[in-house]
Write an enzyme that holds these catalytic residues in place. Structure first.
Site: not given
Length: 368
Positions: A169, A185
């Site tokens: 990420e 997410k």
């Protein structure tokens, strides 16, 4: 909010950890020959190449290196990494405590105090042979068993920073005044596992990241070039979005970090409320996990920091000897099922723990 801490004091001597030379590795970029270390984020706008490690709790370590070159991640060398036994890992929150925490967050959501909060737990295991505990050797194993776009090492033994990350990420990428974030997410084994709850979770965090960047970016420049794209990673898939903006003329690294730290994807929305809930429910500090890990080239005005997920670190300040730590967690919304959220934390951890413990076979070889 990111708050610089006091300068990092030396907690070990190099001989304590067997003269492991300081280094930083990010993908195929290797930095050696350390010049200085500071906790002042202003340094990131000065000169030189910096490795950056920001703990979730706010401790910042910036190390400047003189020698930066391109070098592939080396092949694993037998004996440089001896990880914990697979059965020695313990969790700061067991299954019962974690699912109870999910229920508690849903109560906070029902009361209108928060829309989403990330609930995490820290896994720890004793290192059986601290002499064979080189985080850069662990990075070499992770590169084979769990390749990741923001993988790397920060090895600063004299300053208590020994990190190996396989982060997927992006927290912040900067190219002069253009900044970008890539919040994740939504997690499943396959794209078919992703639910509407995952998309809603992602959209909420995108809105939070937009607001964070909007505090330091020029008005009207914050955009979302990609929303809820499905990305495949070893053993799972994620929903990933991209948020981009142009920094205002007076904004540099200190302002950017202050506006966006800790990363929104690992806190919740609203961030201030989520942080209070996290503090009440979690029983162990996150440390480098969920912080920021990466590099800044102050000469070129560029940098890339990952969110410190899928991240191992060595804690040598333990009375019974050094331990290896690893964090895992999940974003909790009103639609969360407590057992599914526990299972998500297990999914995120299982492959990496197997690599670190030497029981994951990659390309016909056993990692270890």
């Amino acid at each position: 909010m990111f708050t610089p801490q006091r300068p990092v004091g030396a907690r070990h001597t190099l001989t304590d950890v067997h003269d492991l030379a300081p280094l930083a590795r990010f993908g195929h970029l290797l930095a050696t020959d350390i010049r200085d270390v500071t906790s002042d984020p202003e340094a990131l706008g000065s000169a030189g190449f910096w490795a950056v490690a920001a703990d979730f709790e706010g401790r910042l370590t910036c190390a400047r290196f003189d020698n930066v070159r391109t070098q592939p991640v080396p092949e694993p060398v037998p004996g440089r990494w001896r990880g914990p036994a697979a059965g020695d890992w313990t969790s700061s929150l067991d299954r019962q405590a974690y699912t109870a925490g999910v229920h508690r967050i849903r109560e906070h959501i029902a009361a209108g105090e928060v829309y989403q909060a990330n609930l995490c737990r820290i896994l720890s295991a004793p290192l059986p042979d601290p002499d064979a505990a080189d985080v850069d050797a662990l990075t070499a194993l992770l590169a084979r068993g769990n390749p990741a776009p923001y993988a790397g090492t920060i090895r600063l033994p004299a300053h208590g920073v020994e990190i190996a990350t396989a982060s997927p990420e992006l927290y912040l990428r900067r190219d002069r005044q253009i900044v970008e974030s890539g919040p994740i997410k939504g997690t499943g084994r396959t794209a078919e596992d992703l639910q509407e709850k995952d998309r809603a979770e992602n959209v909420m965090i995108v809105d939070l990241v937009r607001n964070d960047l909007g505090r330091v970016c020029a008005t009207g420049t914050v955009t979302v070039p990609a929303l809820c794209a499905v990305e495949a990673h070893p053993g799972l898939v994620h929903l990933v979005s991209t948020v981009r903006g142009e920094l205002g003329p007076k904004a540099g690294w200190p302002e950017l970090l202050a506006a966006t730290f800790p990363p929104g994807s690992v806190t919740g929305a609203p961030k201030s409320s989520a942080l209070k809930i996290i503090d009440a429910l979690e029983t162990a500090p996150r440390g480098p996990y969920c912080g920021g890990i990466g590099w800044v080239d102050a000469d070129r005005g560029t940098g890339e920091l990952a969110v410190g997920i899928r991240t191992f670190w060595i804690d040598r300040d333990q009375p019974r000897g050094p331990v290896l730590r690893f964090g895992t967690g999940a974003g909790i919304t009103w639609g969360s099922d407590p057992e599914r959220e526990w299972d998500e934390t297990e999914l995120k951890a299982s492959r990496l723990l197997a690599v670190a413990s030497g029981v994951y076979a990659a390309s016909g070889r056993t990692a270890g």
